[in-house]
Structure formats: C-alpha cells, structure tokens
Design a protein around this motif. Structure first.
Motif, mmCIF file in Angstrom:
data_model
loop_
_atom_site.group_PDB
_atom_site.id
_atom_site.type_symbol
_atom_site.label_atom_id
_atom_site.label_comp_id
_atom_site.label_asym_id
_atom_site.label_seq_id
_atom_site.Cartn_x
_atom_site.Cartn_y
_atom_site.Cartn_z
ATOM 1 N N MET A 155 9.797 5.005 4.206
ATOM 2 C CA MET A 155 8.886 4.396 3.239
ATOM 3 C C MET A 155 9.705 3.870 2.066
ATOM 4 O O MET A 155 10.814 4.362 1.800
ATOM 5 N N THR A 174 6.734 4.111 -2.851
ATOM 6 C CA THR A 174 5.734 4.938 -2.158
ATOM 7 C C THR A 174 6.118 6.412 -2.230
ATOM 8 O O THR A 174 5.273 7.282 -2.455
ATOM 9 N N HIS A 189 5.379 7.914 -5.512
ATOM 10 C CA HIS A 189 3.941 8.100 -5.708
ATOM 11 C C HIS A 189 3.472 9.447 -5.154
ATOM 12 O O HIS A 189 2.583 10.089 -5.739
ATOM 13 N N SER A 212 0.834 -1.208 0.000
ATOM 14 C CA SER A 212 0.000 0.000 0.000
ATOM 15 C C SER A 212 0.863 1.251 0.000
ATOM 16 O O SER A 212 1.843 1.331 0.765
ATOM 17 N N PRO A 213 0.512 2.255 -0.809
ATOM 18 C CA PRO A 213 1.236 3.537 -0.784
ATOM 19 C C PRO A 213 0.802 4.429 0.365
ATOM 20 O O PRO A 213 1.232 5.593 0.439
ATOM 21 N N ASP A 214 -0.038 3.919 1.251
ATOM 22 C CA ASP A 214 -0.522 4.713 2.379
ATOM 23 C C ASP A 214 0.050 4.233 3.713
ATOM 24 O O ASP A 214 -0.441 4.621 4.776
#
Length: 846
Positions: A650, A654, A657, A599-601
């Motif tokens: 991160m 990520t 992004h 997940s990029p979150d």
C-alpha cells in the motif's frame, strides 16, 4: 531345496564382488539422498518448532498489538479485571552476536513474577547470579552450551547488534535445564527481564505480546476480546505452527521430489543388476527348471537376492544419509534464514519415522525394480532358458510394445500435468511419468538409431565401427537400461539447470525494472529477503537531505495478520517524478494506481499471495491494523519474485492512515545528473556517521547482493543434481561392466581370430562413446520437457510465480559433454579388462 537355492544365490553375489558392490553403492546413494534431505529439513523445522513451543510455554492464547507493539497499559488493565486469567507479559526480538561467530539469538524479556504458569527455565545448578536479572541493567541468562559455543562465561559482557545498533549484554548466569527440549531451546535463546529487553530492542513502553492461559476456552476468550482496546487482538498460540508449516511446505516438497530423482535413477541400477544376474545364469536356471525347480521357487530366488541387496544397501544408505544430513542441514538452514525466518540448528534430529521411511523406500524400490527380472526368470521354459539368445530375441520383439506403452504413459502424464488443480502430487506424478514413459521408448529408438549409425561408423572406423554399433543392438536388453539410467540423470541436470537459469533470468529482469534508484539505504536484516529492521527516528529525513539527492522514496516492511496468517506488508513512499516500476498480472496499470491512490481502503497483493490465498483483483481481505481489523479491497495483483509466500503493498499515505508506526525500513535515493553514484554513496555514509550501522549500496551492488541470495537458495538444488549424477554414473559403470563381462566369450573369439588388444580396446571404447552420444541426444528433449514442467507447472503450483522458460545453449552443450564423459569414464575399466583377458581362459568358461 530352498536352502540350496539360497546358498547358490549367495555364492553368485560373492563371485561378482565389483558388480555387487556397485549395486549396493547405487542403492545406498539413492536412499542416502532421500534420508539426508528429510533429516536436514526436518531438523531445521523441529529446531524452530521446539524453540517456539518452549518460548510460548503453556499459553493457550496471546494478546498481540499492531506494528508498533502492544502498550504496557493493556497488561495492567488486564490484571485489574476481576476475572483476570493467568497472564505474563513478553518482549521478544532477535540480536546478532558481534565478531566472527555472527550467531543470531532470540532475546526473551520476561516478568519473573508472572512466569510460573507458563515457562520453567529453573535449574538447580545454575552458574552465576540469576538474581542480577532484576538488579543489574543489561543482565541476561543463557544456556551453558550456548555460552560455551560463544566463548563466554558468567560475568562476561556479550556485544550484540540490533537493527544496526550496538548493544552490550551482561551474562549474569548460565543455565543447564534437565529437560532436553528446554536445553535445545536455550541453545538459541537469551533471557532477560522486561525492561532490559525493551531497552535493547528499542521497545520502551511496549510489549511484544501477553501470554494467556484460558481454561474456559472460547467463552472466556470472547469476553476478553470485547474488552481489548483498539489495535489489540486475541489470537490462539496454535496458529503460529500452522503459519510456519504453510510457509515452508512447498520448499520442503520440492526438495523431497528432487531427492527422489536419485532413487529413481538408483532403481535403474537395481533393475540392471538383477537382469544381469538372470541373464548370466540363464543356462543354470534352465537346468534347474529341467530338474524340477518350480517357477515360484525361481521367482523367490531372484527376489530374495534383490532383497539381500536391498537390506544391505538400504542400511548403508541410512548411515550415509545421516552423515550427509550433517552437511546439508547447514545449507537448508541458510536457505530458510534467507527466505522465511530466523532459525538456529545446533544438532541433527534423528526421527525414527524418517529412518523407517528411508528403509521402506529402499526396500520397496529394490523389490519393485527386481520384479520384472524375477518374472522373466520364472516364466521361461527350460528349453528357451537354455538358449542364450532368448533374452535378446524377447527384447527386440518387445521393443515396439514398450514404445507404445511409453507413448501411452506420456499421454497419461500430460493429462495429469494439464489437470487444472493447485495440488502438487499430480504434478510430480506427471513429471515422473514423463521420465518413465521416455525410458520405455529408449529400446526401440536405440535399435533404430544404432542400425542407422552402423554405416557412417563403418565408413569412419572400418569393421570395428560396424561391430561397435551392432554390438549395442545385439545386447539391447543390457544397453537400453544403461542408456535409460544415464538419460534420466543427464535430463535431470538439463531440466533443473534450465529451471534455475530461467528463474534467475526472470529475477534479473525483475530486479533491473524494480531497482531504479541509484542508492539504497537500510539497516542490516536477519532474514535476507525481508528487511524489517527500522532506522532510528530522524535518520531517514537526515539522509534524504544529503547534497546531490534530487529525489527519494522510502519503504516500511512490517508483519501484519491477513486473515489469521502473518504476512509481510510493504508501505511505499514513491519518489516524486519517478516511474512506478510494478507490473500487474491483469488490468490497466494507470487505472490500478488511480484506485490505490484515491482510496485508503485499497491495497495490492503479489502474485504468490494471490495464488496461495486464492484471491483476485476486486476481492476483500481482512487485515489487522492499529485501529483494529479492517476490510481492504484488492486493487490489483503485481508480479514479485522476492517472496514465495506473498506480500501485500500500500502507499505510505494509506499506511499512515491505518497505522501509528512512522518508522522507515529503507530509503531509495536518486542522484543529481552528473553526480557519480559512488560519490553519493560516500556522502550518505558520511552523513549517517556512527548513529546506526547501515547498508548503503549502489544499484549495481544491491542487484549483485540480491542475486547472491538467490544463488544461495539454489545451492541445495545444485547439490542434489550432482548426487543424482553420481548415482547415474555408478549405474552406467555397473551396466557397462556387466555388458562387457557378459560378452567375454564373444571377445575371446574375436581375439582368437586375430583381433589385437588395441583393436578390442578401440571397439569397446567406441561402443561406450556411442552409448554416451545416444544418452546425450535422448536427454536433451527429455530435459527440455522436464524444464517446461518445472517452470510452468511445478513452480507455478508450488509458489505461484510466472516464469519465462529460457533455453540456455550452454546447459544443452553441458548435457552432451556430461553424457559423453560419463560413458567414457565408465567404459575405461571394462575396456582395459577385456583387452587384457586371456582368450583361452575365456573360451574354456561355461
């Protein structure tokens, strides 16, 4: 009567010049250590704050951008608004002067036509051509004192390095502002126009920020926020000072606490001096009571003597502290530069509050230490005061009571240390309570051990051995204080030494696990622990293709705002096929990495970050990105010892992004099997050529460099250890001198009954050696307790680090040797003096 008593006190102090001088020296050293640390650390922070305030000027708010800076178009759009506030574009960064000076300066790029509402660097006596800022490429102006320190003048060229790239600045003019604050800020500042700063700092088309003056406050700020493009934020200028305060608070608190240890040891010295003063004049004090002097007058007599010593010693301590601060400010500044931010300190700031605080500490500690001797002098009846043995009888009778009090204080201190809070004051109160509680145990334990030691010493040295052991017990009121002072000082060296060695061992293990690549490449950085300089575009890809490299990874270090606080963000491109070396505080390593990669979150936070911000895995953090603030979920908390303020991490995917920045801060390269690492280092350097100055280091070299930075950060701690030992040595020397001088008649009787000077020398030396041995034995358990508190309580609450306490045998052995040597050296003069004393003269003295 009061005048007569005052003259009597002054004659007594003047009649014992060596003891008075040692007492003054002990007070002065204790005060000087506290004042010097306060002045040095305060000067470094004030230099940074003054520079920041002058650079920020009268701005109330700032528009800041993402990791790539703020596009110039934001300022243009702002000026076209009908309700446009006063605004000034700014480009700011650091340059390092080439050559032997290696001084770091802040380059401030400004628009002269927008500056009037914010900053005023104008001066009526500028030397050179200020107008060249707008007409000559690379032109800068700087303070006259800065130019003098750098050895340049108006019209000269100043070569500098920026992220490993060589640039040339042309000194167009020198400024001498009338205001002292502006003059101080210019000592670390060079000023240029916007285009020059953009070119030098490789920020073409970008701004660092736009300074704003918003007289309408939050209403106007809200309208501007709504109109800002994606990635731009409006922040208050006051937030920066709070960030600096938060970053350095624990560092400065720990230095202050360590410096107070010297004052605590000095209090033992003051107590010893005043007790000796009372004991030596016990007969006279008894006669004074018999002829009508009141208890209150005797109490005031002793307290007044202490106050005189306190005033003189504290005054000398303030002067000595100022001198010491001049030397310590360099060590503290270097540590701040290694750990936190770039700061230049060119002069010491003498803050009145610091000097007043030092005066209060010195006088307060003196009066507090003298209260017990003063009370003992006042409460004794004339009959008991005239008997010399009374004091020792009281000491022996009260030894068990003091031991019980010490045990109670230790129990209370353990409760304070176990209190589940992150506050530091209870931890330091518990630490000092452990020391004082142990000191109260010393008389009773000393009495028991010396009685037990009489037999083996007698077997080894005959009657002299038994006399030496019994002499320690017979003068328990004197020897216990000397032992306690030496024990506390030596225990402090043990505790701090074990803390540093444990910390170092933890860092070594962490570095061995974290530094897996064979070669590391990065541009030079101004802050040792944070490599935030970037490689020139395309160079990273070029170096990754070096023959012999089988795998490579990269890191990008930038500052982002997490909440409202600037924080280091690490974006890692992990090398394919290599193990990820991060260890997590809780949770499954595989599950955590699976969440982060999927997940990029999701991001990770370091243990200090989680501690300071009170976050755990699963919590949400609002982080500024180039697409605007975004809420990230904390996937895990990893162990990290590179930053005490905390970092977030991160994957590079990520980061790409959420951020437009594609720069690389550093590379990690893995050598092909069989290829010598030094050969790969040589190939990488050849391939880089002269495109950019780079640090190309093998794994072993980088580890060694990292440990050198670690050792530098603890240099000031080692200095404080030595100063505390110095204060303790003075205290032990004073105590032993007073002890032996007090026993002059006893020694005279021994000489008269046939004891030779050599035998007397041997007995006194044996007695001081026994004191040193006991101090060493007492200091080991106390030192271990202090080390445990420093590692598992103080460091944990200060920085959030989890450390492993390692008891190094060398530190314990050093403690024993230190105690024995200190006692032996301190006993040389008393032994020599007693051996040479005339028995007839000593017997005639009253």
């Amino acid at each position: 009567m009061r005048a007569l008593l005052a003259r009597s006190s002054l004659r007594h102090l003047g009649g014992h010049p060596w003891l008075t001088a040692l007492s003054l020296l002990g007070i002065a050293m204790g005060v000087a250590v506290v004042v010097s640390i306060d002045l040095a650390s305060g000067s470094a922070l004030r230099a940074f704050e003054q520079s920041t305030d002058v650079v920020a000027g009268k701005a109330t708010h700032q528009i800041v951008g993402g990791t790539s800076g703020l596009p110039e178009g934001v300022y243009t759009a702002l000026k076209l608004r009908s309700d446009a506030p006063a605004a000034a574009p700014v480009v700011q960064g650091f340059v390092q002067v080439e050559g032997g000076n290696q001084r770091t300066l802040t380059l401030l790029g400004l628009d002269p036509f927008s500056e009037a509402p914010f900053r005023d660097f104008s001066t009526g006596n500028a030397v050179g051509d200020v107008g060249a800022l707008l007409t000559k490429p690379g032109a800068v102006v700087m303070g006259a004192k800065t130019a003098q320190a750098l050895g340049v003048k108006a019209g000269d060229t100043l070569p500098v390095m920026v992220s490993g790239l060589r640039k040339e600045l042309h000194v167009a003019a020198l400024l001498s502002p009338a205001q002292e604050a502006t003059e101080r800020a210019l000592e670390s500042l060079v000023i240029s126009d916007l285009s020059t700063a953009q070119e030098v700092l490789e920020q073409q088309g970008k701004l660092t920020r736009v300074d704003l003056s918003l007289p309408d406050g939050e209403a106007q700020a809200a309208r501007l926020r709504a109109a800002l493009p994606q990635g731009a934020e409006l922040v208050q200028t006051s937030g920066r000072a709070g960030t600096v305060e938060q970053m350095t608070r624990a560092f400065r608190t720990n230095l202050t606490a360590l410096s107070l240890l010297a004052l605590v040891v000095g209090m033992f010295l003051i107590y010893n001096t005043m007790t000796f003063s009372v004991v030596q004049r016990r007969g006279m004090l008894g006669r004074l009571r018999a002829v009508g002097v009141t208890r209150g007058e005797l109490f005031g007599l002793v307290l007044g003597e202490a106050l005189v010593l306190g005033v003189v010693g504290t005054t000398a301590g303030l002067l000595l502290g100022i001198l010491m601060a001049s030397g310590l400010v360099g060590l503290i500044t270097r540590t701040i530069n290694d750990l936190y931010f770039v700061v230049n300190v060119r002069r010491l700031s003498l803050e009145p509050f610091t000097l007043i605080k030092g005066l209060g500490l010195g006088l307060g500690a003196t009066v507090l230490a003298a209260l017990v001797p003063a009370w003992e002098a006042a409460r004794a009846t004339p009959v008991t005061a005239l008997r010399r043995s009374t004091e020792e009888d009281v000491s022996h009778r009260r030894a068990p009571q003091r031991a019980l009090l010490g045990l109670g204080l230790l129990a209370l201190s353990v409760g304070l240390l176990a209190w589940p809070t992150q506050a530091l004051p209870p931890a330091y109160a518990g630490l000092f309570g452990v020391m004082m509680g142990t000191a109260l145990l010393v008389p009773w334990v000393t009495e028991k051990l010396t009685l037990a030691a009489a037999w083996p010493l007698g077997a080894l040295f005959g009657p002299l051995g038994r006399m030496a052991a019994r002499g320690v017990t017979a003068s328990l009121s004197r020897t216990a204080v000397a032992l306690a002072a030496l024990m506390v000082a030596v225990a402090t060296t043990v505790g701090v030494g074990l803390m540093v060695s444990s910390f170092r061992g933890t860092v070594v293990s962490w570095l061995e696990a974290a530094l897996q690549a064979d070669v590391f490449v990065s541009p030079p950085s101004l802050v040792a622990r944070r490599g935030d300089s970037a490689m020139v575009p395309g160079l990273a890809e070029k170096l990754r293709a070096t023959p012999g490299v089988v795998a490579s990874g990269s890191i990008r270090v930038v500052q982002v705002r997490v909440g409202e606080v600037e924080t280091d963000l690490l974006a890692i491109d992990f090398a394919q096929g290599q193990e990820r070396s991060y260890r997590f505080k809780e949770g499954s390593t595989e599950d955590i990495w699976r969440q982060v990669d999927a997940s990029p979150d999701v991001l990770l936070v370091s243990e200090p970050f989680a501690f300071h911000r009170k976050v755990r895995a699963g919590d949400t953090l609002r982080v500024s990105t180039d697409k605007g603030p975004h809420d990230f979920r904390v996937g895990g908390v990893y162990f990290d010892y590179g930053s005490d303020v905390g970092t977030v991490l991160m994957p590079r995917a990520t980061y790409d992004h959420w951020y437009a920045d594609r720069s690389v801060t550093g590379l990690s390269l893995f050598a092909a099997p069989g290829l010598d690492v030094d050969e790969l280092v040589s190939r990488v350097r050849d391939r880089a050529g002269g495109e950019q100055a780079l640090n190309v280091r093998a794994n072993k070299v980088l580890r060694q460099t990292s440990l050198e930075v670690f050792d530098r950060t603890f240099t000031i701690t080692q200095v404080l250890r030595l100063l505390a030992i110095g204060v303790a040595f003075v205290g032990v020397l004073s105590a032993l001198m007073s002890l032996q001088l007090e026993r002059a008649r006893e020694f005279a009787v021994l000489r008269a009954t046939g004891l030779t000077p050599g035998q007397l020398w041997g007995m006194v030396s044996l007695q001081t050696g026994l004191l040193g041995l006991l101090a060493g034995l007492f200091s080991i358990p106390l030192g271990l307790a202090l080390a445990y508190v420093l590692v598992h309580v103080i460091n944990q609450r200060s920085f959030g680090w989890t450390l492993q306490l390692v008891v190094a045998p060398g530190v314990v052995v050093q403690a024993m040797v230190l105690a024995l040597v200190a006692a032996a050296l301190a006993g040389l003069y008393p032994a020599w003096r007693m051996a040479r004393a005339n028995p007839a003269m000593a017997l005639r003295e009253e």
